[in-house]
Design an enzyme around this catalytic site. Sequence first.
Site, PDB file in Angstrom:
ATOM      1  N   HIS A 155       0.834  -1.224   0.000  1.00  0.00           N
ATOM      2  CA  HIS A 155       0.000   0.000   0.000  1.00  0.00           C
ATOM      3  C   HIS A 155       0.861   1.263   0.000  1.00  0.00           C
ATOM      4  O   HIS A 155       0.449   2.294   0.523  1.00  0.00           O
ATOM      5  CB  HIS A 155      -0.941   0.041   1.219  1.00  0.00           C
ATOM      6  N   SER A 276      14.853  21.677 -16.666  1.00  0.00           N
ATOM      7  CA  SER A 276      13.662  22.475 -16.905  1.00  0.00           C
ATOM      8  C   SER A 276      14.081  23.780 -17.557  1.00  0.00           C
ATOM      9  O   SER A 276      15.150  24.321 -17.259  1.00  0.00           O
ATOM     10  CB  SER A 276      12.962  22.745 -15.570  1.00  0.00           C
ATOM     11  N   LYS A 282      16.130  21.895 -11.483  1.00  0.00           N
ATOM     12  CA  LYS A 282      15.463  20.626 -11.786  1.00  0.00           C
ATOM     13  C   LYS A 282      16.329  19.641 -12.552  1.00  0.00           C
ATOM     14  O   LYS A 282      17.118  20.003 -13.398  1.00  0.00           O
ATOM     15  CB  LYS A 282      14.203  20.895 -12.622  1.00  0.00           C
ATOM     16  N   GLU A 289       9.594   8.604 -17.340  1.00  0.00           N
ATOM     17  CA  GLU A 289       8.212   9.066 -17.559  1.00  0.00           C
ATOM     18  C   GLU A 289       7.739   8.744 -18.969  1.00  0.00           C
ATOM     19  O   GLU A 289       6.593   8.322 -19.180  1.00  0.00           O
ATOM     20  CB  GLU A 289       8.127  10.579 -17.316  1.00  0.00           C
TER      21      GLU A 289
END
Length: 458
Positions: A155, A276, A282, A289
């Site tokens: 979980h 970024s 970043k 992704e």
Amino acid sequence: MRLWGGRFSGQTNEAAAHFNSSISFDMRLYKQDIIGSIAHARMLGRQGIIPVADSEKITGALAEILADIENGALEIDQQAEDIHSFVEAELIKRIGDAGRRLHTGRSRNDQVALDMRMYVLEEIDSLNALLVNLLNALLATSKAHYRSIMPGLTHLQKAQPITLGHHLMAYFQMFKRDYRRLANCRQIADEMPLGSGALAATVYPIDREYVREQLGFSAITENSLDAVSDRDFCVELLACLSIIMMHLSRFCEELILWTTDSVGFIEISDAYTTGSSIMPQKKNPDMAELIRGKTGRVYGSLMGVLTLLKGLPLAYNKDMQEDKEAVFDAVDTVKSCLVVFCGMFENITFNTAAMQKSAKGGYTNATDAADWLVKKGVPFRNAHEITGKLVLYAIEQGKPLEELTLAELRLVSDIFDADIFDHISLNASVNARNVTGGPGEGAMLEAIGKARKFLEEI
Ligand code: ARG
């Protein structure tokens, strides 16, 4: 050149011709198409169906066409209807009437079925080679980290301590099954369909076994209607590819979580991250992704081909031309995902100290305390209750279980004695789980040994 002009007096509408054409995507089957035609032509000559001299002219010219395409001397004409028409037209252009004999006893229906099967078999081999690279990388990293403690989750909550090696070997098992699934798919697809004609085979005394042997198939298809209509080998490949993507996507999701500031278990190298345009600090896990994102289009291809086939009456229908872009796109996508994933994985730095620290929090050794009580004769349900109380007490004190004093433990139950401390350290907790499949050292070495054997034997 139209292969079927004789019956027509009118021209095809331009938009219709363009709509009907598959050359823009089936041109990638040129090699399979030509090699299949060479085998067919050789057989025609050998069987006396066409003159041997013509058969030789055909095979010689086809070999030249193949070489010319590969070295760039011959460009595939985008005005052709499909790759089969292009190759035949080019052959006739080069050798005239002998070339007009190639299509004897054959239809584009069995021809395209052959080309697709050859393509699928070849691509399964390259996909499996990429999976083997990934399996080797996983095994090496698992071996290096078979004792590196990390929290195991259920979980997404800390559950029990495991090791990084154990976690990575879970993915080894998934990709090992993917390899086996592809190998199984290959075995089932390995049937040679040529000789099925348009749908009802042919009147010529062809030798299908000879064609099979030349093309390296294991068997020939056993029903001509089925052979020209069947694309379940494409569906099965797409299902295998979808499962690979599902596994890669889960893995990517974990890696993305592990890179976050709040988890900090890994750093992905600069080579596989991007920045970024606005936030200078970043470093984004774009590759992971994108792989996660590309899973959707592979599932889409599977759904597309399943849907394409579901209402088709036997035998060939033009709908089936739509199988190609779906299969090609899924194969290309999965291959690029495997290459990038493997490179990215091999360039990860694991922060084992952060993993160890994280495993220390969250009471991941509570089950071990309960198991210790069971060993002392307490029924498991009672042990669960006692340990629950102990955890509650520890939370109130702001301490992990192993830092409570014996006196504190005894506040909850007088069964506790000093021996328990040997059983609730993280190392003890992991190493006590030594059954086959578990994270304990012995079990891990066993799993690593079996994995190595699997890779040696394939
Ligand atoms: N381009 C076609 C396909 O991909 C080749 C087979 C054409 N057969 C036919 N009967 N029109 O399916």
